[in-house]
Scaffold this motif. Structure first.
Motif, PDB file in Angstrom:
ATOM      1  N   ALA A  12      98.167  36.323  58.929  1.00 33.02           N
ATOM      2  CA  ALA A  12      98.053  35.522  60.145  1.00 33.02           C
ATOM      3  C   ALA A  12      97.706  34.079  59.806  1.00 33.02           C
ATOM      4  N   ASN A  13      98.242  33.185  60.616  1.00 31.04           N
ATOM      5  CA  ASN A  13      97.955  31.755  60.519  1.00 31.04           C
ATOM      6  C   ASN A  13      97.688  31.266  61.933  1.00 31.04           C
ATOM      7  N   CYS A  14      96.405  31.172  62.281  1.00 29.59           N
ATOM      8  CA  CYS A  14      95.995  30.855  63.648  1.00 29.59           C
ATOM      9  C   CYS A  14      95.460  29.428  63.690  1.00 29.59           C
ATOM     10  N   VAL A  15      95.930  28.648  64.638  1.00 28.67           N
ATOM     11  CA  VAL A  15      95.522  27.249  64.769  1.00 28.67           C
ATOM     12  C   VAL A  15      94.982  27.007  66.176  1.00 28.67           C
ATOM     13  N   LEU A  16      93.825  26.352  66.236  1.00 29.01           N
ATOM     14  CA  LEU A  16      93.210  25.982  67.512  1.00 29.01           C
ATOM     15  C   LEU A  16      92.927  24.493  67.523  1.00 29.01           C
ATOM     16  N   LYS A  17      93.222  23.872  68.642  1.00 26.36           N
ATOM     17  CA  LYS A  17      92.893  22.470  68.868  1.00 26.36           C
ATOM     18  C   LYS A  17      91.927  22.401  70.040  1.00 26.36           C
ATOM     19  N   ILE A  18      90.794  21.740  69.833  1.00 27.38           N
ATOM     20  CA  ILE A  18      89.735  21.703  70.842  1.00 27.38           C
ATOM     21  C   ILE A  18      89.390  20.256  71.160  1.00 27.38           C
ATOM     22  N   ASP A  19      89.290  19.957  72.437  1.00 26.42           N
ATOM     23  CA  ASP A  19      88.916  18.620  72.888  1.00 26.42           C
ATOM     24  C   ASP A  19      87.782  18.761  73.898  1.00 26.42           C
ATOM     25  N   VAL A  20      86.596  18.303  73.504  1.00 27.66           N
ATOM     26  CA  VAL A  20      85.425  18.398  74.379  1.00 27.66           C
ATOM     27  C   VAL A  20      85.177  17.010  74.972  1.00 27.66           C
ATOM     28  N   LYS A  21      85.384  16.897  76.261  1.00 22.49           N
ATOM     29  CA  LYS A  21      85.291  15.600  76.932  1.00 22.49           C
ATOM     30  C   LYS A  21      83.829  15.201  77.177  1.00 22.49           C
ATOM     31  N   SER A  22      83.642  14.010  77.690  1.00 23.23           N
ATOM     32  CA  SER A  22      82.303  13.427  77.857  1.00 23.23           C
ATOM     33  C   SER A  22      81.371  14.361  78.630  1.00 23.23           C
ATOM     34  N   ASN A  23      80.177  14.547  78.068  1.00 19.34           N
ATOM     35  CA  ASN A  23      79.094  15.312  78.703  1.00 19.34           C
ATOM     36  C   ASN A  23      79.438  16.776  78.956  1.00 19.34           C
ATOM     37  N   ALA A  24      80.465  17.279  78.310  1.00 21.21           N
ATOM     38  CA  ALA A  24      80.817  18.694  78.437  1.00 21.21           C
ATOM     39  C   ALA A  24      80.112  19.500  77.352  1.00 21.21           C
ATOM     40  N   SER A  25      80.060  20.816  77.568  1.00 24.02           N
ATOM     41  CA  SER A  25      79.471  21.732  76.601  1.00 24.02           C
ATOM     42  C   SER A  25      80.419  22.918  76.418  1.00 24.02           C
ATOM     43  N   LEU A  26      80.762  23.213  75.170  1.00 20.23           N
ATOM     44  CA  LEU A  26      81.679  24.319  74.892  1.00 20.23           C
ATOM     45  C   LEU A  26      81.164  25.110  73.698  1.00 20.23           C
ATOM     46  N   ASP A  27      81.082  26.442  73.874  1.00 22.26           N
ATOM     47  CA  ASP A  27      80.706  27.356  72.803  1.00 22.26           C
ATOM     48  C   ASP A  27      81.922  28.198  72.443  1.00 22.26           C
ATOM     49  N   VAL A  28      82.261  28.228  71.157  1.00 22.03           N
ATOM     50  CA  VAL A  28      83.396  29.015  70.673  1.00 22.03           C
ATOM     51  C   VAL A  28      82.889  29.968  69.598  1.00 22.03           C
ATOM     52  N   VAL A  29      83.268  31.242  69.710  1.00 24.28           N
ATOM     53  CA  VAL A  29      82.851  32.252  68.736  1.00 24.28           C
ATOM     54  C   VAL A  29      84.089  32.984  68.225  1.00 24.28           C
ATOM     55  N   PHE A  30      84.257  33.016  66.910  1.00 25.51           N
ATOM     56  CA  PHE A  30      85.314  33.793  66.266  1.00 25.51           C
ATOM     57  C   PHE A  30      84.694  35.073  65.722  1.00 25.51           C
ATOM     58  N   VAL A  31      85.303  36.219  66.058  1.00 25.37           N
ATOM     59  CA  VAL A  31      84.729  37.505  65.677  1.00 25.37           C
ATOM     60  C   VAL A  31      85.776  38.356  64.969  1.00 25.37           C
ATOM     61  N   GLN A  32      85.433  38.815  63.759  1.00 32.30           N
ATOM     62  CA  GLN A  32      86.240  39.784  63.015  1.00 32.30           C
ATOM     63  C   GLN A  32      85.278  40.800  62.440  1.00 32.30           C
ATOM     64  N   THR A  33      85.291  42.010  62.979  1.00 32.22           N
ATOM     65  CA  THR A  33      84.343  43.045  62.558  1.00 32.22           C
ATOM     66  C   THR A  33      85.049  44.295  62.046  1.00 32.22           C
TER      67      THR A  33
END
Length: 347
Positions: A133-154
């Protein structure tokens, strides 16, 4: 270019950023490229989702994963776009899945925007992958925003998995990225974060546990403006013949005064055949900053193990408790409660 040409251009261990992971060799058996399946839940209301066709405007500049990104852009048909608005108490859950084994490369592309002032969480799970697999993510957090991202492989994936994330964080915004790899086969996580607005913050945390296989975490945090904060904490628990690696690079640009940056990697080795590699890096081009980095590797504390056995706890349970306690510092930093509960040791 043919897809095989992109694979032939992937970095090897001769590349400084891939000192511990040979991406070209890992994908040498690939003969088919497909789109991974993406199942998303929690989209609706103030969380807007859409699927768009990939175009030239969707290209990404990445310092630590450019060749993987180019391969992704060359073969992915569609992009899943997610836009977070307002405050969203329920995390968006994304499951990536595929079939085909080591000769099939499944690719995916996800673009995420957290709009001004929003507060959201997202969990990306890769347990459903049964191919390379080749997974690509692009994230843009704008002014005064809050974003939590969790990658899970168990669950073990017996094929190479590459996950590359490129993020920008604007003024007053906060981004948290947590990575969990338990019993991996072959995993390389790339995370690049550009702090482009003053008073922006990023927190990168990772925990990896393996008794075989290979897991490599590579991070790059670019402090491009003054008054920004970054914190990184990665911990590994390695047994058998497992190999774990951490490469962290913090760059403080000229003029990025009042930067605060901390980076820590710690590893617990449970066997003589396990190996941990660490390469922390600081590049500082400003003179009014507070930056630190450090890496340690060691064995389980025999005194603590003896103490627990003296009180009637069998060795296997005692080691499980001690390794869980070692990982707990990272687990407690994961902001998504459901993921924290998954990782809590069974009583």
């Amino acid at each position: 270019m043919q897809i095989t040409d992109y694979i032939d251009n992937l970095p090897t261990r001769k590349d400084e950023d891939y000192l511990y992971t040979d991406a070209r060799a890992a994908m040498a058996e690939i003969d088919t490229v497909v789109n991974a399946s993406i199942d998303a839940t929690g989209i609706g209301g103030s969380v807007v989702g859409s699927v768009d066709e990939m175009s030239e405007q969707d290209a990404i500049d990445s310092t630590i994963a450019q060749d993987l990104v180019n391969l992704n852009c060359a073969a992915v048909d569609d992009i899943l776009r997610i836009e977070f608005n307002d405050e969203n108490p329920t995390p968006v859950e994304i499951m990536l899945s595929s079939e085909g084994g080591k000769k099939v490369l499944a690719q995916s592309r996800i673009d995420v925007v957290a709009t001004d002032g929003s507060k959201s969480q997202m969990v990306v799970r890769t347990n459903g992958l049964a191919s390379a697999a080749n997974c690509v993510l692009k994230i843009d957090v704008k002014s005064n925003a809050s974003l939590d991202v969790v990658f899970v492989q168990t669950e073990r994936i017996d094929a190479p998995v590459f996950v590359s994330t490129s993020a920008t964080v604007e003024e007053g915004a906060c981004l948290s990225v947590s990575t969990v790899n338990v019993n991996p086969g072959f995993v390389r996580n790339n995370i690049q974060v550009d702090l482009v607005g003053e008073h922006s913050q990023v927190s990168l945390n990772g925990v990896y546990e393996a008794d075989s296989g290979h897991v490599d975490n590579a991070t790059l945090v670019n402090h491009l403006v003054p008054n920004c904060t970054s914190e990184e904490l990665y911990k590994g628990i390695l047994d058998g013949d497992a190999k774990g690696a951490f490469s962290g690079r913090i760059v403080v640009a000229p003029g990025a005064q009042k930067t605060s940056a901390q980076q820590t990697n710690r590893n617990m080795l449970l066997s003589t055949e396990a190996h941990a590699y660490a390469k922390p890096q600081l590049e500082i081009y400003a003179d009014d900053v507070k930056c630190s980095h450090g890496a340690t590797s060691g064995q389980i504390d025999q005194a603590q193990l003896f103490y627990m056995q003296q009180r009637g706890i069998d060795k296997k349970t005692a080691m499980k408790l001690l390794t869980a306690a070692f990982a707990l510092e990272v687990v407690n930093k994961i902001p998504v409660e459901s993921v924290r509960n998954e990782l809590t040791i069974e009583e």
